[in-house]
Design a protein around this motif. Structure first.
Motif, PDB file in Angstrom:
ATOM      1  N   PRO A 186      49.244  38.287  69.956  1.00  0.00           N
ATOM      2  CA  PRO A 186      48.963  37.277  68.922  1.00  0.00           C
ATOM      3  C   PRO A 186      48.133  37.772  67.736  1.00  0.00           C
ATOM      4  O   PRO A 186      48.457  37.447  66.588  1.00  0.00           O
ATOM      5  CB  PRO A 186      48.220  36.180  69.698  1.00  0.00           C
ATOM      6  N   ARG A 246      50.371  39.874  65.624  1.00  0.00           N
ATOM      7  CA  ARG A 246      51.377  38.966  65.056  1.00  0.00           C
ATOM      8  C   ARG A 246      50.803  38.222  63.845  1.00  0.00           C
ATOM      9  O   ARG A 246      51.445  38.123  62.803  1.00  0.00           O
ATOM     10  CB  ARG A 246      51.802  37.970  66.137  1.00  0.00           C
ATOM     11  N   ASP A 247      49.561  37.745  63.969  1.00  0.00           N
ATOM     12  CA  ASP A 247      48.918  37.033  62.860  1.00  0.00           C
ATOM     13  C   ASP A 247      48.714  37.952  61.654  1.00  0.00           C
ATOM     14  O   ASP A 247      48.914  37.535  60.506  1.00  0.00           O
ATOM     15  CB  ASP A 247      47.578  36.451  63.305  1.00  0.00           C
ATOM     16  N   ALA A 278      52.052  38.390  60.055  1.00  0.00           N
ATOM     17  CA  ALA A 278      52.474  37.160  59.379  1.00  0.00           C
ATOM     18  C   ALA A 278      51.801  37.014  58.014  1.00  0.00           C
ATOM     19  O   ALA A 278      52.379  36.425  57.095  1.00  0.00           O
ATOM     20  CB  ALA A 278      52.186  35.950  60.255  1.00  0.00           C
ATOM     21  N   PRO A 284      57.068  34.764  63.032  1.00  0.00           N
ATOM     22  CA  PRO A 284      56.099  35.594  63.765  1.00  0.00           C
ATOM     23  C   PRO A 284      56.312  35.610  65.281  1.00  0.00           C
ATOM     24  O   PRO A 284      56.123  36.649  65.917  1.00  0.00           O
ATOM     25  CB  PRO A 284      54.752  34.977  63.391  1.00  0.00           C
TER      26      PRO A 284
END
Length: 186
Positions: free
Chosen positions: A12, A15-16, A19, A33
């Motif tokens: 995560p 991923r953030d 994004a 994402p």
């Protein structure tokens, strides 16, 4: 029939960070994402019997967990760019895991992968983006770095027919061993 592939998931926090790179590129269709991943081996549209063989072969993989990092952004396609991606930093453990997937899939009758293994996370698929627009985007964001992050499993994923890939579904997961237990006899 779903399209299958093996992959590494993106945690995560990474991923953030990926994004946050979305936007600022005309003609880009940004990957969601939750669909970010690193493909290990594309399997294609296979029948249920072959899918069971694939799952059984993957279940026999006994490799240690490892760390992975993302190192810069780039584009596929040269003068006709077709995708923007985050590159995976060179990693021998990743190359060995990919090679094992390739060997096992060829052993059960799947054709050899035709493309050179170039580990990456696709961020956007491009339609009508010029090479200049892509170069400008990369000039602003190309120094992106993330990780390292721990890879403790790989997954067998499916995708349904759609524009631009996804949605992706994890069909099975395969843990990687802690370094102390990798290769140990049961």
């Amino acid at each position: 029939m779903p399209r299958l592939f093996t992959a590494l998931e993106i945690p995560p926090a990474v991923r953030d960070a990926l994004a946050a790179l979305r936007g600022g590129l005309p003609g880009a269709r940004w990957v969601e994402p939750e669909s970010y991943h690193v493909t290990l081996r594309f399997l294609g549209d296979i029948d249920d019997a072959m899918a069971r063989d694939v799952a059984a072969e993957l279940d026999g993989i006994d490799r240690p967990a490892f760390d992975l990092a993302l190192d810069g952004l780039d584009a596929f396609g040269g003068r006709k760019p077709r995708a923007v991606f985050a590159a995976v930093a060179p990693n021998p453990a990743l190359v060995e895991l990919h090679a094992e997937h390739e060997r096992l899939m060829r052993r059960i009758g799947l054709p050899a992968e035709s493309r050179k293994f170039s580990p990456h996370v696709t961020l956007a698929r491009l339609r009508d983006a010029t090479s200049r627009q892509v170069a400008d985007y990369l000039a602003l964001r190309g120094g992106f770095r993330a990780g390292p992050f721990r890879v403790e499993r790989f997954v067998l994923m499916s995708s349904r027919a759609s524009v631009g890939g996804g949605p992706y579904v994890v069909e099975a997961d395969y843990p990687l061993a802690s370094p102390a237990t990798a290769g140990a006899e049961d």
